[in-house]
Motif scaffolding. Structure first.
Motif, mmCIF file in Angstrom:
data_model
loop_
_atom_site.group_PDB
_atom_site.id
_atom_site.type_symbol
_atom_site.label_atom_id
_atom_site.label_comp_id
_atom_site.label_asym_id
_atom_site.label_seq_id
_atom_site.Cartn_x
_atom_site.Cartn_y
_atom_site.Cartn_z
ATOM 1 N N ASP A 1 31.333 13.780 -8.863
ATOM 2 C CA ASP A 1 31.859 12.518 -7.791
ATOM 3 C C ASP A 1 32.976 12.164 -7.814
ATOM 4 O O ASP A 1 33.707 12.072 -6.637
ATOM 5 N N ALA A 2 34.065 12.553 -8.786
ATOM 6 C CA ALA A 2 35.329 12.496 -8.326
ATOM 7 C C ALA A 2 35.911 13.880 -7.620
ATOM 8 O O ALA A 2 36.891 13.706 -6.986
ATOM 9 N N ALA A 3 35.153 14.437 -7.997
ATOM 10 C CA ALA A 3 35.385 15.884 -7.351
ATOM 11 C C ALA A 3 35.324 16.070 -6.298
ATOM 12 O O ALA A 3 35.965 15.961 -5.156
ATOM 13 N N ALA B 1 36.912 -5.184 -19.001
ATOM 14 C CA ALA B 1 38.177 -5.129 -17.566
ATOM 15 C C ALA B 1 38.480 -4.395 -17.392
ATOM 16 O O ALA B 1 38.852 -4.452 -15.941
ATOM 17 N N LEU B 2 39.257 -2.826 -17.455
ATOM 18 C CA LEU B 2 39.591 -2.033 -17.307
ATOM 19 C C LEU B 2 38.476 -1.108 -16.253
ATOM 20 O O LEU B 2 38.668 -0.915 -15.000
ATOM 21 N N LEU B 3 37.255 -1.028 -16.616
ATOM 22 C CA LEU B 3 36.019 -0.408 -15.653
ATOM 23 C C LEU B 3 35.765 -1.856 -14.204
ATOM 24 O O LEU B 3 35.671 -1.095 -13.124
ATOM 25 N N LEU B 4 36.141 -3.173 -14.739
ATOM 26 C CA LEU B 4 36.397 -3.046 -13.195
ATOM 27 C C LEU B 4 37.255 -3.422 -12.747
ATOM 28 O O LEU B 4 37.098 -3.323 -11.657
ATOM 29 N N VAL B 5 38.035 -3.564 -12.881
ATOM 30 C CA VAL B 5 39.701 -2.636 -11.882
ATOM 31 C C VAL B 5 39.624 -1.396 -11.906
ATOM 32 O O VAL B 5 39.769 -1.840 -10.500
ATOM 33 N N LEU B 6 39.489 -0.687 -12.072
ATOM 34 C CA LEU B 6 38.891 0.533 -11.210
ATOM 35 C C LEU B 6 37.649 0.436 -10.072
ATOM 36 O O LEU B 6 37.928 1.523 -8.782
ATOM 37 N N VAL B 7 36.770 -0.099 -10.939
ATOM 38 C CA VAL B 7 36.106 0.281 -9.806
ATOM 39 C C VAL B 7 35.846 -0.769 -8.145
ATOM 40 O O VAL B 7 35.905 -0.065 -7.456
ATOM 41 N N ALA B 8 36.594 -2.079 -9.017
ATOM 42 C CA ALA B 8 37.090 -2.503 -7.705
ATOM 43 C C ALA B 8 38.116 -1.907 -6.778
ATOM 44 O O ALA B 8 38.118 -1.722 -5.653
ATOM 45 N N LEU B 9 39.168 -1.079 -7.530
ATOM 46 C CA LEU B 9 39.916 -1.003 -6.918
ATOM 47 C C LEU B 9 39.175 1.222 -5.875
ATOM 48 O O LEU B 9 39.812 1.377 -4.575
ATOM 49 N N ALA B 10 38.593 1.524 -6.901
ATOM 50 C CA ALA B 10 37.393 2.167 -6.231
ATOM 51 C C ALA B 10 36.926 1.997 -4.367
ATOM 52 O O ALA B 10 36.884 2.789 -3.202
ATOM 53 N N GLY B 11 36.211 0.976 -4.828
ATOM 54 C CA GLY B 11 35.550 0.270 -3.733
ATOM 55 C C GLY B 11 36.473 -0.498 -2.527
ATOM 56 O O GLY B 11 36.623 -0.241 -1.178
ATOM 57 N N ALA B 12 37.406 -0.324 -2.946
ATOM 58 C CA ALA B 12 38.895 -1.281 -1.868
ATOM 59 C C ALA B 12 39.533 0.459 -1.192
ATOM 60 O O ALA B 12 39.575 0.422 0.282
ATOM 61 N N ALA C 1 38.821 9.552 -5.839
ATOM 62 C CA ALA C 1 38.841 10.805 -6.501
ATOM 63 C C ALA C 1 40.437 10.177 -8.253
ATOM 64 O O ALA C 1 39.116 10.057 -8.879
ATOM 65 N N LEU C 2 41.502 9.487 -8.448
ATOM 66 C CA LEU C 2 41.829 9.173 -9.513
ATOM 67 C C LEU C 2 41.448 8.234 -10.017
ATOM 68 O O LEU C 2 40.795 8.771 -11.007
ATOM 69 N N ALA C 3 40.682 7.010 -9.205
ATOM 70 C CA ALA C 3 40.237 6.198 -9.752
ATOM 71 C C ALA C 3 38.962 5.935 -10.355
ATOM 72 O O ALA C 3 38.548 5.799 -11.254
ATOM 73 N N VAL C 4 37.705 7.217 -10.033
ATOM 74 C CA VAL C 4 36.304 8.000 -10.235
ATOM 75 C C VAL C 4 37.037 8.182 -11.467
ATOM 76 O O VAL C 4 35.849 8.190 -12.633
#
Length: 405
Positions: free
Chosen positions: A169-171, A96-107, A81-84
């Protein structure tokens, strides 16, 4: 709250998380496209989530066992929820920031999905459901979520905008965390929520690999599902589109053939859910696998009739409907509680690896051999891969209902 209500609430949270993931696959790339105007950036962001998802499903499950499954599930959903939410809030902060956040959400989703899948078993048992009934119901609802996720994502984008859809989606992930925190209790969910005994990370990780290697039945079933993912992706991503272009000369045929397979799979899952407790599991698993891929490949090589291809794709969808539920039930029944998160995560990663391999192999085969020859070669490989497990059933009289735990 009754055991059945607890199970249904947990199942709803799991499927809600799946639906949220499907929505994000549409909403987040669309947000990137509308923000940057770059289709290349959109594709890169869409692809970035999958590798961390697969790796965490396999590599972070020992950590989830150490923390406890209830705690891990809640933390993963809150983290998702936080990452999304950060993606929605800071989508203009650069690629770059988007890629990090998306990768974190995926993990986070990778390990969170595995944990919730393990939590379902003791909750379902307390409610009086058999393992095969649980996994077949889960498969049907997952397929429905996958079918509804993309169009629902489009509707949310139309109604709330891309950023609003990502916030929703985050909610949804936050809501899943609340459900698991309230519904799942150690005393109600059994050993699956207890913390694993302290052991070094690599030792814990090797334990999952070792168990899967030593359980020949499960290892054989995982190889079959891996192969089926190769063939299914080859057909969906390469063979059927090329057939529709070169043989049928109609893009409408592509949509009909793929829709027929999806519809057959959903209908077959509903039918299998009703009959699952009365069917012999391993023979149905292998025969369903054969039906799901062999006729589907063969008809493309031998026919130019769209109606025939559509009918065969419906049959193939019916065949595939039994495969994942039976593998899931075997994992519930055969793997000890302390190893389930690791073994289920490992199996999921291995099976899903067949998806990119199928697309790459089919593309290479069609470009080098031509469509007809590539299809016939795929048929021969399919027979070779699936004949062995069927013969093993006859020799060993394998019984998936007997637990090794």
């Amino acid at each position: 709250m009754s055991p059945r209500a607890r199970y249904l609430a947990l199942l709803g949270a799991d499927i809600g998380s799946t639906l949220g993931s499907q929505i994000s696959l549409v909403a987040i790339p669309w947000l990137v496209l509308t923000t940057t105007g770059s289709a290349a950036d959109m594709g890169l962001v869409a692809a970035t989530e999958m590798i961390p998802y697969l790796l965490s499903s396999m590599l972070l499950t020992p950590v989830a066992d150490r923390l406890g499954l209830r705690t891990s599930s809640v933390l993963c959903d809150l983290g998702s929820a936080l990452a999304v939410g950060c993606i929605a809030a800071f989508h203009q902060g650069g690629l770059a920031l988007l890629l990090v956040l998306v990768a974190l959400a995926g993990a986070l989703r990778g390990v969170g999905d595995r944990v919730k899948h393990v939590l379902l078993r003791p909750a379902g048992q307390a409610a009086g459901y058999s393992a095969i009934r649980m996994t077949s119901t889960y498969e049907g609802l997952s397929r429905l979520a996958a079918l509804l996720g993309a169009p629902l994502g489009g509707l949310l984008i139309a109604g709330f905008g891309a950023r609003g859809a990502v916030w929703l989606d985050a909610a949804s992930f936050a809501g899943c965390a609340v459900v698991v925190a309230v519904v799942v209790r150690a005393a109600q969910a059994g050993t699956a929520t207890r913390q694993a005994p302290a052991e070094p990370y690599l030792t814990a990780l090797r334990g999952g690999f070792r168990y899967l290697r030593e359980d020949r039945t499960l290892a054989r079933m995982v190889r079959v599902v891996f192969a089926l993912n190769v063939f299914a992706t080859a057909a969906t991503a390469v063979f059927i589109p090329v057939w529709a272009r070169d043989v049928l000369h109609s893009p409408q045929g592509l949509g009909l053939a793929l829709g027929a397979y999806a519809g057959g799979a959903l209908g077959g899952t509903l039918l299998f859910t009703l009959l699952a407790d009365r069917l012999p599991q391993y023979p149905v698993f292998v025969i369903g696998g054969l039906v799901s891929c062999l006729p589907r490949l063969l008809v493309l090589a031998l026919s130019d009739n769209l109606l025939v291809v559509v009918a065969v794709n419906v049959l193939a969808g019916l065949g595939i409907a039994s495969v994942n539920p039976i593998l899931g039930a075997a994992l519930y029944q055969r793997v000890p509680d302390a190893l389930q998160t690791r073994v289920i995560g490992l199996c999921g990663t291995v099976c899903f690896t067949g998806v990119p391999i199928g697309a790459l192999a089919a593309g290479w085969a069609v470009s080098r051999l031509g469509l007809h020859t590539a299809l016939l070669a795929a048929v021969l490989v399919c027979v070779a891969v699936l004949a062995g497990p069927l013969a093993a059933q006859r020799r060993a009289r394998l019984d998936l209902s007997v637990s090794r735990a």
